[in-house]
Design an enzyme around this catalytic site. Sequence first.
Site, PDB file in Angstrom:
ATOM      1  CG  ASP A 243      12.938  -6.265  -1.540  1.00  0.00           C
ATOM      2  OD1 ASP A 243      12.531  -5.743  -0.489  1.00  0.00           O
ATOM      3  OD2 ASP A 243      12.849  -7.486  -1.767  1.00  0.00           O
ATOM      4  CG  PHE A 244      12.574  -2.125   2.384  1.00  0.00           C
ATOM      5  CD1 PHE A 244      11.787  -1.794   1.308  1.00  0.00           C
ATOM      6  CD2 PHE A 244      12.135  -1.761   3.650  1.00  0.00           C
ATOM      7  CE1 PHE A 244      10.583  -1.123   1.469  1.00  0.00           C
ATOM      8  CE2 PHE A 244      10.930  -1.092   3.828  1.00  0.00           C
ATOM      9  CZ  PHE A 244      10.159  -0.769   2.727  1.00  0.00           C
TER      10      PHE A 244
END
Length: 603
Positions: A243-244
């Site tokens: 995830d970012f």
Amino acid sequence: MATDEQLDERIHEQVDELMSALTPDEKIGMLSGDTEFWPGLIEMVSEGYNIRPYVAGEVPRLGIDGIRFTDGPRGVTVGRSTCFPVAMARGATFDPELEERVGDAIGREARAQGANLFAGVCVNLLRHPAWGRAQETYGEHPGHVGEMGAALTRGVQRHVMACVKHYALNSIEDARFRVDVQATDDVLDTVFLPQFERIVKEGVASVMSAYNSVNGEWCGQNTTLLTTILRDRWEFEGFVMSDFTFGLRDAVKAINAGLDLEMPVQFLYDRDLPGAVARGEVSGATIDRSVRRLLRTQLRFAATTDDTAYGPDVVACEEHRALAREVATRSIVVLRNETVDGSPVLPLDTSAVKKLAVIGHLAATENTGDKGSSAVRPPYVVTPLQGLRAALEDTRVEVTYDDGSDPHRAAGVASDADAVVMVVGYTHADEGENVAVDMPKEVTSQFPPLPPELGEAFASAFAPTGSADGEGPGIRQGGDRETLTLHGEDEALIAAVAEANGRVVVSLMCSSAVLMERWRHRVAGILVLWYPGMEGGHAFADIVLGHESPTGRLPFAIPTSEDHLPPFDRHATTIEYGPLHGQKLLDHLGVEAAYPFGFGLTW
């Protein structure tokens, strides 16, 4: 046409050729987003999230295009794309075939706008209705969620790679960067992981790890999740991405655990892996393993699609807009439809209704969902008020509108009407991805120094806007819901309008259960409109006026009391997930739902 075996052999040969041509630095470079850290984050905030595909692992000299990422699941987040109803609304259709058509449209629009991966297959379970990102999944039951997610994957992967997320147990938004979710093996296997396994078996190209930790280890570096379960037990052959930005804490642990790609910018992998390889903490074979996974997956999908079939005219085309309207219509759930003066209040009888009052500011608001990573920028949005006015344009029905800001005034408008349609509920300020990020210090302490020449751009991008609609860093936007009832002003408005008119239909804009015991028996009609996408206003009119029959059903149970829900703490650092939530918990407690899982009226 080549057989699967011949295709696999050809791809294997191509991967071998590319691996022999890549330098060690290029291999490590393929494991991160291609943009430098601070320029990438500043652009993301100042220009808007994912307005163009995020690129990772491009090697132009060898013709490697790399991953070109677009988010979802409401539609394609790049460009001006078709905005479908949120995934929870689509879950209410209980129709995998329809969801596969949505996936096909999304895949076409992603490819037409330069993306080759759609990261919008979100299948985290709705464990509790306060979860801010409930709108991004399909419901509370792992079997139902898995089938809908598999259908979306099938449709998307006719055109681009798909990514399933957030693996795993990510269902408290405000605590996502700090909470450790404890769950026994049995609970994992029977409740919170079956939908992920279903989508892996469908052949999904990629898995995105979650921000939270599970049983004491962060998901982005959790060997049990990423290798023991995903690779060894489920035989997943694609690649895993983070995830970012905050998706992993330790580069060495992550790569060794099986996380292949850190997104969306150059950060921990870019900084730490070269030294870790030199020190022997990460083997060259481990780097090669991740690079091979990325190459193999990209080449397989490139070999099965035709680049010439995706012109720009496919984006938000007439066919996709019609599909958005069809899905929105099919998703609406009618919860209450009482008889008034000898006939049900719905559908409205336009031969008897000469004056229709539409009440509530959300009736005239473009309300398609949260403003986080799933936000789509459609070319237009039809509001409920616009939909009703368009449908009634050639009739003798007079439509009057009041925004509901003054209950006394709204009651006066209602008393002068033959029927009343109210639109109330939530917006991106109430629920959704928590955009005003409470950044984990364990990650921010590792941020690289801000280059002096970017200081002004940073200050401009991250300064609070002070805007009235709740946008801008530092101002609450999204996150877990603070209340499971409607806002007090909405409940007061409903009470005033219901006192003034016996033919009141309350329409809810929301993504999960709303407790409505204080008012649901006081009105003749209730329906769930969800966040219905760009064509939602037309779909709303189709149902309310009887042009279509409602077929939507609740993908979760609505309880009568918050006491009938599992524990939920938006600020938790540790929480244990058990085997029961939703309808199964209500059944276990021996209490009736206000509206049970699968409920929905029709005519």
